[in-house]
Write an enzyme that holds these catalytic residues in place. Structure first.
Site, PDB file in Angstrom:
ATOM      1  N   SER A  22       0.841  -1.205   0.000  1.00  0.00           N
ATOM      2  CA  SER A  22       0.000   0.000   0.000  1.00  0.00           C
ATOM      3  C   SER A  22       0.875   1.254   0.000  1.00  0.00           C
ATOM      4  CB  SER A  22      -0.944   0.015   1.206  1.00  0.00           C
ATOM      5  OG  SER A  22      -0.216   0.055   2.404  1.00  0.00           O
ATOM      6  N   LEU A 102      18.873  -6.015   7.411  1.00  0.00           N
ATOM      7  CA  LEU A 102      20.043  -6.008   6.531  1.00  0.00           C
ATOM      8  C   LEU A 102      21.330  -5.939   7.372  1.00  0.00           C
ATOM      9  CD1 LEU A 102      18.395  -3.667   3.931  1.00  0.00           C
ATOM     10  CD2 LEU A 102      18.873  -6.121   3.664  1.00  0.00           C
ATOM     11  N   ASN A 116      13.604   3.871   6.153  1.00  0.00           N
ATOM     12  CA  ASN A 116      12.640   2.829   6.517  1.00  0.00           C
ATOM     13  C   ASN A 116      11.387   3.473   7.085  1.00  0.00           C
ATOM     14  OD1 ASN A 116      11.697   0.143   7.167  1.00  0.00           O
ATOM     15  ND2 ASN A 116      12.207   0.576   9.300  1.00  0.00           N
ATOM     16  N   HIS A 118       8.355   2.927   9.669  1.00  0.00           N
ATOM     17  CA  HIS A 118       8.072   2.087  10.846  1.00  0.00           C
ATOM     18  C   HIS A 118       6.770   2.544  11.514  1.00  0.00           C
ATOM     19  CE1 HIS A 118       8.895  -0.644  14.097  1.00  0.00           C
ATOM     20  NE2 HIS A 118       8.556   0.319  14.936  1.00  0.00           N
ATOM     21  N   SER A 145       6.754   6.579  11.704  1.00  0.00           N
ATOM     22  CA  SER A 145       8.003   7.327  11.525  1.00  0.00           C
ATOM     23  C   SER A 145       8.700   6.875  10.256  1.00  0.00           C
ATOM     24  CB  SER A 145       8.973   7.063  12.690  1.00  0.00           C
ATOM     25  OG  SER A 145       8.360   7.247  13.945  1.00  0.00           O
ATOM     26  N   THR A 150      20.220   2.476  10.006  1.00  0.00           N
ATOM     27  CA  THR A 150      21.593   2.259  10.478  1.00  0.00           C
ATOM     28  C   THR A 150      21.702   0.791  10.899  1.00  0.00           C
ATOM     29  OG1 THR A 150      21.013   2.822  12.745  1.00  0.00           O
ATOM     30  CG2 THR A 150      21.770   4.637  11.340  1.00  0.00           C
ATOM     31  N   ASP A 154      15.647  -0.145  13.716  1.00  0.00           N
ATOM     32  CA  ASP A 154      14.649   0.913  13.964  1.00  0.00           C
ATOM     33  C   ASP A 154      15.197   2.056  14.820  1.00  0.00           C
ATOM     34  OD1 ASP A 154      12.808  -0.584  12.512  1.00  0.00           O
ATOM     35  OD2 ASP A 154      12.008  -1.588  14.293  1.00  0.00           O
TER      36      ASP A 154
HETATM   37  C1  GRF Z   1       3.521  -0.991   7.070  1.00  0.00           C
HETATM   38  O1  GRF Z   1       2.629  -0.926   8.109  1.00  0.00           O
HETATM   39  C2  GRF Z   1       4.908  -0.707   7.561  1.00  0.00           C
HETATM   40  O2  GRF Z   1       4.962   0.220   8.583  1.00  0.00           O
HETATM   41  C3  GRF Z   1       5.314  -2.039   8.080  1.00  0.00           C
HETATM   42  O3  GRF Z   1       4.812  -2.939   7.125  1.00  0.00           O
HETATM   43  C4  GRF Z   1       3.636  -2.399   6.563  1.00  0.00           C
HETATM   44  C5  GRF Z   1       3.732  -2.466   5.077  1.00  0.00           C
HETATM   45  O4  GRF Z   1       2.531  -2.239   4.442  1.00  0.00           O
HETATM   46  N1  GRF Z   1       6.730  -2.121   8.305  1.00  0.00           N
HETATM   47  P1  GRF Z   1       2.418  -2.256   2.853  1.00  0.00           P
HETATM   48  O5  GRF Z   1       3.082  -3.516   2.347  1.00  0.00           O
HETATM   49  O6  GRF Z   1       3.090  -1.018   2.317  1.00  0.00           O
HETATM   50  O7  GRF Z   1       0.945  -2.260   2.580  1.00  0.00           O
END
Ligand code: GRF
Length: 199
Positions: A22, A102, A116, A118, A145, A150, A154
């Site tokens: 998404s 990673l 990233n 999160h 966020s 790094t 997170d």
């Molecule tokens: C998101 O909620 C992101 O924060 C988490 O994984 C989900 C990914 O959603 N790490 P999508 O695949 O972009 O729909």
């Protein structure tokens, strides 16, 4: 990390995914609507069945599945990933729901070039199941966020975050839906500001 001469000054990004995509879709839409002046050079998934791959295909974006072999270490996977990324001209790597950690070598190699997304107000709630944990702890707010990646999970510098009120009726799923709307907004904003800073 601009491995190839990028004479048109396009800001090229790689989007790494594991699931529904998404957030990838939100970036695709922003680009289509000319709200985001970047190019998705490649989408890479570590899951063969990730719906994000169909989204990339529909948008005619180059995409790859890069599976981890059984028993493969984080370091070995990261070396394969770096080799694949090196075949694209890239300014930024975007982890958008990429559920793989990673290696330290990888994150150091691309320092300040990987971000990233999160689902929490970092530094609170690193790791998984953030929505359920925030509800269980009776937090007033949750959120999302975008941060630089790094070697510590997170924990890199936060670029942007946005919060949402947790209501009494929220479940982990309803909270996830609310946070997902925030994620889509702030991820595009972060990419936009990093691409504009490059100009
Ligand atoms: C998101 O909620 C992101 O924060 C988490 O994984 C989900 C990914 O959603 N790490 P999508 O695949 O972009 O729909």
């Amino acid at each position: 990390m601009r491995q190839r001469l990028n004479i048109l000054a396009t800001f090229n990004i790689a989007v790494l995914v594991s699931g529904g995509g998404s957030n990838l879709q939100a970036i695709i839409e922003q680009i289509k609507n000319q709200q985001l002046n970047v190019k998705i050079a490649v989408v890479i998934s570590d899951q063969a069945t990730a719906y994000a791959l169909s989204r990339a295909q529909s948008a005619h974006i180059s995409h790859h599945v890069l599976l981890a072999k059984p028993g493969e270490s984080r370091e070995q996977y990261s070396i394969k990933l770096a080799a694949l990324l090196a075949t694209y001209p890239l300014d930024l790597i975007v982890l958008a729901g990429f559920m793989r950690i990673l290696s330290a070598d990888f994150t150091q190699r691309y320092a300040n070039k990987i971000i990233n997304l999160h689902p929490s107000l970092l530094p609170a709630y690193k790791g998984l199941n953030t929505h359920a944990r925030a509800i269980k702890n009776q937090e007033r707010y949750h959120g999302a966020s975008v941060h630089f990646v790094t070697a510590s999970l997170d924990a890199g510098p936060v670029i942007i975050q946005e919060k949402v009120l947790i209501t009494k009726t929220d479940t982990p799923q309803s909270l996830k839906t609310k946070v997902n709307a925030i994620e889509q907004r702030i991820l595009s904003k972060a990419i936009k500001s990093l691409s504009e800073a490059r100009q």
